[in-house]
Scaffold this active site. Structure first.
Site, short mmCIF file in Angstrom:
data_model
loop_
_atom_site.label_atom_id
_atom_site.label_comp_id
_atom_site.label_asym_id
_atom_site.label_seq_id
_atom_site.Cartn_x
_atom_site.Cartn_y
_atom_site.Cartn_z
CB SER A 59 37.37 44.42 32.52
OG SER A 59 38.26 45.07 33.41
CB ALA A 77 41.59 50.31 48.25
CD GLU A 91 32.62 55.20 57.26
OE1 GLU A 91 31.99 54.82 56.27
OE2 GLU A 91 33.47 56.12 57.22
CG ASP A 125 29.72 53.00 47.89
OD1 ASP A 125 29.74 53.72 48.90
OD2 ASP A 125 30.15 51.83 47.88
P1 ADP Z 1 35.39 48.27 46.15
O1 ADP Z 1 34.10 48.77 45.56
O2 ADP Z 1 35.60 48.73 47.55
O3 ADP Z 1 36.57 48.56 45.29
P2 ADP Z 1 34.03 45.80 45.78
O4 ADP Z 1 34.29 44.41 46.28
O5 ADP Z 1 32.72 46.42 46.07
O6 ADP Z 1 35.26 46.69 46.27
O7 ADP Z 1 34.17 45.80 44.20
C1 ADP Z 1 35.32 45.24 43.60
C2 ADP Z 1 34.89 44.35 42.45
O8 ADP Z 1 34.41 45.19 41.36
C3 ADP Z 1 36.02 43.58 41.86
O9 ADP Z 1 36.22 42.37 42.55
C4 ADP Z 1 35.55 43.35 40.44
O10 ADP Z 1 34.62 42.29 40.39
C5 ADP Z 1 34.81 44.62 40.14
N1 ADP Z 1 35.68 45.58 39.47
C6 ADP Z 1 36.19 46.73 39.95
N2 ADP Z 1 36.94 47.39 39.02
C7 ADP Z 1 36.91 46.61 37.92
C8 ADP Z 1 37.47 46.71 36.59
N3 ADP Z 1 38.24 47.74 36.24
N4 ADP Z 1 37.19 45.72 35.71
C9 ADP Z 1 36.42 44.68 36.07
N5 ADP Z 1 35.88 44.53 37.27
C10 ADP Z 1 36.10 45.46 38.19
MG MG Z 2 32.16 48.36 46.38
#
Ligand code: ADP
Ligand code: MG
Length: 378
Positions: A60, A120, A26, A169
Site C-alpha cells: 500500500s 474519519a 444511524e 459500508d
Molecule cells: P474507516 O473505515 O472509518 O476509515 P477503519 O478503522 O474501519 O476506519 O479502517 C481504517 C483502516 O483501514 C486503517 O487503519 C488501515 O488498516 C486500513 N486502510 C485504509 N486505507 C488504507 C490504505 N490506503 N492502505 C492500507 N490500509 C488502509
Molecule cells: Mg471502516
C-alpha cells in the site's frame, strides 16, 4: 510509490471503490432497520498484476516499505495482520463465505492507493474491501453478484480484520450510483437506489470532520447495542425494527427512562429514513432538511452519542443557512454532514471554522463530497 516501483513491472488492471457517507439512519443497522448511505467521490484504487503461481502479494502507498506475501493455500485469518488483512481477508472470505473454489486459481500482486481519509468515518476500510472483492471476482471469474460481494466484504471485516461492523459500508461502496443514495433494509438486505438530485437542485454535501477521535466509541457503541437489545427483549420483539412510532407511548410505560430514550431514537430514526426516501422521491432534496436536523437532535438528546464539537458544527451550519445538518457515523467524535446551497458552501465552511476557533476546539477539516458511482474496473 507506484505499483511499478514496488513490483518492478506495470499492473495489468486497476479497480477502484469509494468510501461512503451515511445521509441518515444511524445505529439502525444492528436493529434490523433502515440506512441511507451514498458512495462518495473519494476512492481506493487497487492496481493488480496477475501471477503464474499461487502467491498473493499486497502493498500500500500507505506503508510502501512492507510487502506482505501469502499463498492461496495459506489463507487463514490467523495469518493476516494489520492493514493487509483488508486485502487478504477478501480472498479468504470469497472461499469461506461465498464458497468460491480457489484450488486452481493463480495469485496476484496488489498495490493499494487511496484518497479516502482513514478513520474519519468515511469507510476507507470498505473502499479497500470492495475494490479488491470486485477485482478478485472478475479476474478469477467467480460470477458473484454485488450483493454477495458486499457480504464477502463484511464477513472479511468481521472475521479476518476482527471489526464487528454491519453491511452498510460495503453496500454503499458496491451499489452506489452517481447523485443517488442506496436505501438498504438491514433485515432483508433489499436495496434500492434513490435519486438524490443534488446537482439539479444546486446543492452539495459538506463533510465537517471534527477530528475528535472516537475515544469512547468502543465502550459507547457496545453500551448502545446492549440498551437496544434490552429494549427489544422487554418489548417482546425480535429487533427494534419491529416497534413503530405508534407503539412508543406503550413502550414508555414498560421501559426505564434511559432505555426508552435509546429505543425512541432507533424507532424514530427508522421512520426518518423511510420519510427521507419518500421525500426525496416526491419533493426532492431541499425538503429533507428538517429530517436531518431531527436525526441529529435524536442522537444528541435520546441516544446521547454526540459531542459538543459535532453539536457546534451542526448548529453553526444551520444558523448560516444550511438546508439541514447532522452528525454522521457511530458518534462520540468523527464527522458531521451539512446539506448546503452550492453558493453558500464557502460561507458555511468559514462560519464553522470560526466557531470552532472561538470555542477553542481543534480546527475541523471541511470538504465537499458528491454521490459517486460504486466499485468499478477503471
Ligand atoms: P474507516 O473505515 O472509518 O476509515 P477503519 O478503522 O474501519 O476506519 O479502517 C481504517 C483502516 O483501514 C486503517 O487503519 C488501515 O488498516 C486500513 N486502510 C485504509 N486505507 C488504507 C490504505 N490506503 N492502505 C492500507 N490500509 C488502509
Ligand atoms: Mg471502516
Amino acid at each position: 510509490m507506484t505499483f511499478q516501483q514496488v513490483y518492478g513491472y506495470e499492473p495489468t488492471v486497476r479497480y477502484s471503490a469509494p468510501g461512503r457517507v451515511n445521509l441518515i439512519g444511524e445505529h439502525t443497522d444492528y436493529n434490523d432497520g433502515y440506512v441511507l448511505p451514498f458512495a462518495i467521490d473519494r476512492r481506493t484504487v487497487a492496481s493488480i498484476g496477475q501471477r503464474d503461481d499461487r502467491v498473493l502479494r499486497v502493498a500500500s502507498a500507505f506503508d510502501p516499505s512492507s510487502v506482505v506475501e501469502l499463498t492461496l493455500d495459506e489463507l487463514d485469518p490467523s495469518r493476516m495482520h494489520g492493514w493487509s488483512a483488508y486485502v487478504l481477508g477478501i480472498a479468504w472470505a470469497l472461499r469461506e463465505q461465498a464458497g468460491a473454489d480457489l484450488s486452481d486459481k493463480r495469485g496476484f500482486d496488489v498495490f493499494i492507493e487511496s484518497d479516502v481519509p482513514v478513520g474519519a468515518g468515511l469507510s476507507s476500510s470498505a473502499a479497500i474491501e470492495c475494490g479488491v472483492a470486485l477485482a478478485f471476482n472478475d479476474l478469477w471469474e467467480l460470477g458473484l453478484d454485488r450483493k454477495t460481494l458486499a457480504r464477502v466484504g463484511q464477513y472479511s471485516e468481521n472475521h479476518a480484520v476482527g471489526a464487528p461492523t454491519g453491511i452498510m459500508d460495503q453496500s454503499a461502496s458496491l451499489l452506489g450510483e452517481q447523485d443517488a443514495v442506496v436505501f438498504l433494509d438491514c433485515r432483508t438486505l433489499d436495496t434500492a437506489v434513490v435519486d438524490l438530485a443534488l446537482e439539479a437542485n444546486g446543492l452539495e454535501v459538506l463533510v465537517i470532520d471534527t477530528r475528535v477521535e472516537h475515544a469512547h466509541a468502543t465502550g459507547g457503541y457496545k453500551a448502545r447495542r446492549e440498551s437496544c437489545e434490552r429494549g427489544a427483549r422487554i418489548l417482546g420483539v425480535e429487533a427494534l425494527r419491529d416497534v413503530s412510532v405508534e407503539d412508543l407511548p406503550r413502550a414508555e410505560e414498560r421501559l426505564d427512562d434511559e432505555t426508552f430514550r435509546r429505543v425512541r431514537h432507533i424507532v424514530t430514526e427508522d421512520q426518518r429514513v423511510l420519510d427521507t426516501v419518500r421525500t426525496l422521491r416526491e419533493d426532492g432534496p431541499r425538503a429533507i432538511g428538517s429530517l436531518l436536523v431531527a436525526s441529529h437532535e435524536s442522537m444528541r438528546d435520546d441516544f446521547e452519542i454526540s459531542v459538543p464539537e459535532l453539536d457546534l458544527a451542526v448548529a453553526t451550519a444551520v444558523e448560516h443557512g444550511a438546508v439541514g445538518a447532522r452528525m454522521t457515523g457511530g458518534g462520540f467524535g468523527g464527522a458531521a454532514i451539512a446539506l448546503v446551497d452550492r453558493e453558500a458552501r464557502g460561507a458555511i465552511a468559514d462560519a464553522v471554522t470560526s466557531a470552532f476557533a472561538a470555542a477553542g476546539y481543534r480546527e475541523p477539516t471541511v470538504f465537499t463530497v458528491h454521490a459517486a458511482q460504486g466499485a468499478r474496473r477503471d
